[in-house]
Write a protein that holds these residues in place. Structure first.
Motif, mmCIF file in Angstrom:
data_model
loop_
_atom_site.group_PDB
_atom_site.id
_atom_site.type_symbol
_atom_site.label_atom_id
_atom_site.label_comp_id
_atom_site.label_asym_id
_atom_site.label_seq_id
_atom_site.Cartn_x
_atom_site.Cartn_y
_atom_site.Cartn_z
ATOM 1 N N UNK A 32 -10.158 4.954 -16.151
ATOM 2 C CA UNK A 32 -8.731 5.289 -16.139
ATOM 3 C C UNK A 32 -8.252 6.132 -14.964
ATOM 4 N N UNK A 33 -9.087 6.318 -13.955
ATOM 5 C CA UNK A 33 -8.596 6.975 -12.743
ATOM 6 C C UNK A 33 -7.462 6.146 -12.151
ATOM 7 N N UNK A 34 -6.466 6.792 -11.563
ATOM 8 C CA UNK A 34 -5.380 6.042 -10.924
ATOM 9 C C UNK A 34 -5.769 5.419 -9.597
ATOM 10 N N UNK A 35 -6.967 5.787 -9.089
ATOM 11 C CA UNK A 35 -7.359 5.372 -7.741
ATOM 12 C C UNK A 35 -7.337 3.856 -7.520
ATOM 13 N N UNK A 95 -4.609 -0.421 -4.468
ATOM 14 C CA UNK A 95 -3.941 -1.721 -4.380
ATOM 15 C C UNK A 95 -2.543 -1.580 -3.793
ATOM 16 N N UNK A 96 -1.806 -0.574 -4.242
ATOM 17 C CA UNK A 96 -0.454 -0.355 -3.710
ATOM 18 C C UNK A 96 -0.500 -0.073 -2.222
ATOM 19 N N UNK A 97 -1.443 0.752 -1.813
ATOM 20 C CA UNK A 97 -1.568 1.084 -0.387
ATOM 21 C C UNK A 97 -1.860 -0.165 0.437
ATOM 22 N N UNK A 98 -2.746 -1.017 -0.055
ATOM 23 C CA UNK A 98 -3.106 -2.228 0.683
ATOM 24 C C UNK A 98 -1.937 -3.216 0.753
ATOM 25 N N UNK A 144 2.406 -2.715 -13.242
ATOM 26 C CA UNK A 144 1.030 -2.958 -13.668
ATOM 27 C C UNK A 144 1.047 -3.773 -14.952
ATOM 28 N N UNK A 145 0.226 -4.831 -15.000
ATOM 29 C CA UNK A 145 0.103 -5.656 -16.205
ATOM 30 C C UNK A 145 -1.327 -5.514 -16.702
ATOM 31 N N UNK A 173 -2.706 3.026 -14.700
ATOM 32 C CA UNK A 173 -1.410 2.695 -14.123
ATOM 33 C C UNK A 173 -0.389 3.802 -14.308
ATOM 34 N N UNK A 174 -0.384 4.405 -15.484
ATOM 35 C CA UNK A 174 0.554 5.491 -15.749
ATOM 36 C C UNK A 174 0.256 6.696 -14.865
ATOM 37 N N UNK A 175 -1.019 7.024 -14.717
ATOM 38 C CA UNK A 175 -1.403 8.160 -13.874
ATOM 39 C C UNK A 175 -1.085 7.896 -12.406
#
Length: 220
Positions: free
Chosen positions: A144-147, A152-155, A165-166, A176-178
């Motif tokens: 559950x880390x947001x990393x 993915x967002x950064x890329x 997020x699905x 996704x929430x974090x």
């Protein structure tokens, strides 16, 4: 769910979990872990409960700290690769139409599995593979880390607040929430805690996902 949550617009980037969200591989995962557990005299159900919420190396550390993690991982990889070649599984209803309707560069896969295995499953189920795939080898911390979702967002060149997020699993929802993203839950009878919207199936969610991404739904 609050009115503020309902009004959130996640923007045009969609980040998908894979197993349990796009590909139905639950039985395969359970079978692979049961085989691995049986080889080491471990309770298959106990091992699988841990494996559902952690990456493999973390699972080994939790359920079998006395075993060599590298050897465990190699054995698990052999079992999973064999499953990709011979196992029976399918894409969830609506997955192919949904992914093919999304613009290239507007979506990504974020998985606790490994990219070569995802590609093998997608090839067998006819699903397209996006430019961005964040797998277990791409990040130091899994869900559950947001990393993973932030990577993915950064890329994609996207801001977290512009991402949808699905997910199907509580650990992925938490990730996704974090990450500060909008999170929709799919393929479960009840809503995972914290999701902004919930759908009992991917097919039910597909038109709404396309609408959120600014794409006309192609008769889903």
């Amino acid at each position: 769910m609050t009115s503020e949550d309902e009004q959130r617009n996640p923007g045009r980037y969609v980040l998908f979990d894979v197993d349990g969200t796009l590909v139905d591989a639950v039985d395969n995962q359970r079978r692979v872990w049961a085989t691995w557990a049986g080889r080491h005299g471990l309770d298959a159900a106990d091992v699988y409960r841990v494996a559902l919420r952690t990456r493999p190396l973390e699972t080994f550390a939790a359920v079998a700290p006395h075993l060599d993690r590298a050897e465990c991982l190699a054995a698990l990889h052999e079992l999973e690769d064999e499953d990709v070649r011979t196992g029976a599984y399918a894409a969830f209803d609506g997955a192919s139409q949904l992914l093919n309707a999304l613009p290239p560069g507007a979506w990504a896969l974020v998985t606790s599995n490994y990219e070569h295995r995802v590609r093998g499953r997608f090839a067998r189920t006819g699903l397209p593979v996006p430019r961005v795939v964040v797998d277990a080898a791409a990040v130091e911390e899994g869900k559950p880390s947001p990393l993973p979702y932030l990577t993915a967002a950064e890329r994609l060149g996207a801001r977290p607040e512009d991402c949808l997020v699905v997910e199907d699993a509580p650990s992925g929802v938490e990730a996704g929430l974090r990450a500060g993203m909008t999170v929709w839950g799919v393929n479960s009878a009840t809503a995972p805690a914290g999701v902004h919207r919930h759908f009992t199936s991917l097919r039910e969610a597909a038109p709404e996902i396309l609408t959120a991404a600014g794409v006309p739904a192609p008769g889903l």
